[in-house]
Scaffold this active site. Structure first.
Site, PDB file in Angstrom:
ATOM      1  N   ASN A  66       0.837  -1.194   0.000  1.00 26.00           N
ATOM      2  CA  ASN A  66       0.000   0.000   0.000  1.00 26.00           C
ATOM      3  C   ASN A  66       0.880   1.255   0.000  1.00 26.00           C
ATOM      4  O   ASN A  66       2.108   1.161  -0.069  1.00 26.00           O
ATOM      5  CB  ASN A  66      -0.965  -0.007   1.198  1.00 26.00           C
ATOM      6  N   ASP A 255      -9.296  -9.497  -0.329  1.00 25.55           N
ATOM      7  CA  ASP A 255      -8.561  -8.632   0.599  1.00 25.55           C
ATOM      8  C   ASP A 255      -8.588  -7.179   0.126  1.00 25.55           C
ATOM      9  O   ASP A 255      -8.665  -6.259   0.948  1.00 25.55           O
ATOM     10  CB  ASP A 255      -7.121  -9.125   0.723  1.00 25.55           C
TER      11      ASP A 255
END
Length: 380
Positions: A66, A255
């Site tokens: 991320n 996810d």
């Protein structure tokens, strides 16, 4: 940036040195066309015990993480599934007979013990620990390594269940070659785990008709405010050469959706803390349109439980209706810029169904909390 570039170069050289043997055609059939920077090693020779172990090693790249540099939980889940699929398929083809490929049927609860970052190397080790007549239990451990300092740490432990599907007819489940146990207790313990997961799989099927509907102009901190969906057309790169999606691809998409729900709810950096049992109810074939939907079900002071449902729509087949392919609960935590756990906004359930799901989520949370406390007292 220079350190990261150096780390990438060192790992690329290390992979070439660590590659123990050529990857077989059987293993490449699991991920056609994928850029897989991985070394796969078999332990022993082709016998009853040789196919029980396997290791995958790969460096974590920027597209695995991320914006804060933490590796996505879905990326780790995908690597775990790859390792399990390889040794399961290898084991199920270790004897003469009809050739098959191992398909993921279930993932037990998986805890993310420590975050993994860009530039670190993931070592995924998998071992077959039990076989029933038609299924294989695989236990996987993930270690992260900082290749600049040599520091290693355990990041994940997972248990997966696979079933062998015939290459001639993917709807046909074949028998699994038995494994040799070093102790009689191992087989008995494995049988208990098998019966427990079988019972839990049956209990999840009642939720298969549940559909997540969008709501206009929802209020903040409500279920409707953060619920999210992702629509994905299943292409050849998502599938094996046999035409159905690998479990790792599905888990990564699940996810991603769960992460969007968590980020919308708390507006901070979020990471996967754990994944409750993921049940794969049916295969997803190439050409299907899948809808991955997520909604918040429960919040404690510092964690969020998100239910994720996967529905498959065979748009090129008028004879097959839309069906539930997979379902799971993900737990996320909110982190500060320094990586410390933050309180999360409390969920406001509005409808009777939302209140019921909240209480069910609270029960799962308290049950797992009591289990962790019991394990800590035992270790102390």
């Amino acid at each position: 940036m220079r350190l990261l570039t150096r780390a990438l170069c060192l790992c690329a050289l290390g992979r070439q040195a660590a590659f123990r043997r050529p990857v077989t055609a059987q293993e490449w059939c699991l991920r056609p066309g994928q850029r897989c920077w991985a070394s796969i090693q078999a332990v022993g020779t082709r016998s009853a015990l040789s196919s029980k172990f396997g290791v995958i090693t790969r460096i974590m790249r920027p597209d695995d993480a991320n914006v804060a540099g933490n590796v996505h939980g879905g990326t780790v889940l995908k690597m775990i599934e790859e390792a399990g699929a390889i040794i399961s398929t290898r084991h199920c083809n270790s004897q003469n007979g009809e050739r098959c490929v191992a398909a993921l049927a279930r993932v037990e609860r998986t805890d993310f013990l420590s975050p993994m970052c860009i530039g670190e190397v993931a070592h995924v080790s998998a071992e077959i620990t039990y076989t029933s007549k038609h299924s294989v239990e695989v236990q996987v451990h993930v270690m992260s390594e900082n290749i600049l300092t040599g520091t290693k740490k355990l990041t994940n432990k997972a248990t997966l269940w696979y079933v062998p599907l015939s290459l001639k007819n993917v709807d046909k489940v074949l028998e699994v070659p038995p494994v040799v146990y070093s102790r009689q207790e191992q087989e008995e313990e494995g049988r208990k785990r098998y019966e427990a997961q079988k019972l839990e799989r049956m209990e999840t099927k009642w939720r298969n008709g549940d559909i997540i509907q969008p709501v206009l102009n929802p209020e903040p901190n409500t279920v409707s405010y953060s619920q999210s969906s992702l629509i994905h057309l299943v292409g050849p790169s998502d599938c094996t050469l046999h035409g159905f999606v690998h479990g790792g691809v599905t888990m990564k998409l699940m996810d991603e959706v769960a992460g969007i729900v968590a980020a919308r709810h708390c507006k901070t950096n979020i990471v996967t803390a754990s994944v409750d049992a993921i049940n794969f109810h049916d295969k997803i074939r190439k050409g299907c349109v899948i809808t991955i939907s997520g909604r918040m079900t429960f919040t404690s002071n510092k964690s969020m439980e998100i239910e994720v449902l996967v529905d498959a729509d065979p748009v090129v087949n008028n004879f097959v209706k839309r069906y539930r392919a997979a379902s799971a609960f993900f737990t996320y935590v909110s982190l500060s810029p320094e990586g410390k756990s933050l309180p999360v906004p409390q969920l406001v359930p509005e409808t009777e169904d939302e209140k019921k799901r909240f209480e069910e989520g609270k029960g799962r949370y308290l049950q797992m909390k009591a289990k962790r406390q019991g394990q800590a007292e035992t270790q102390a």
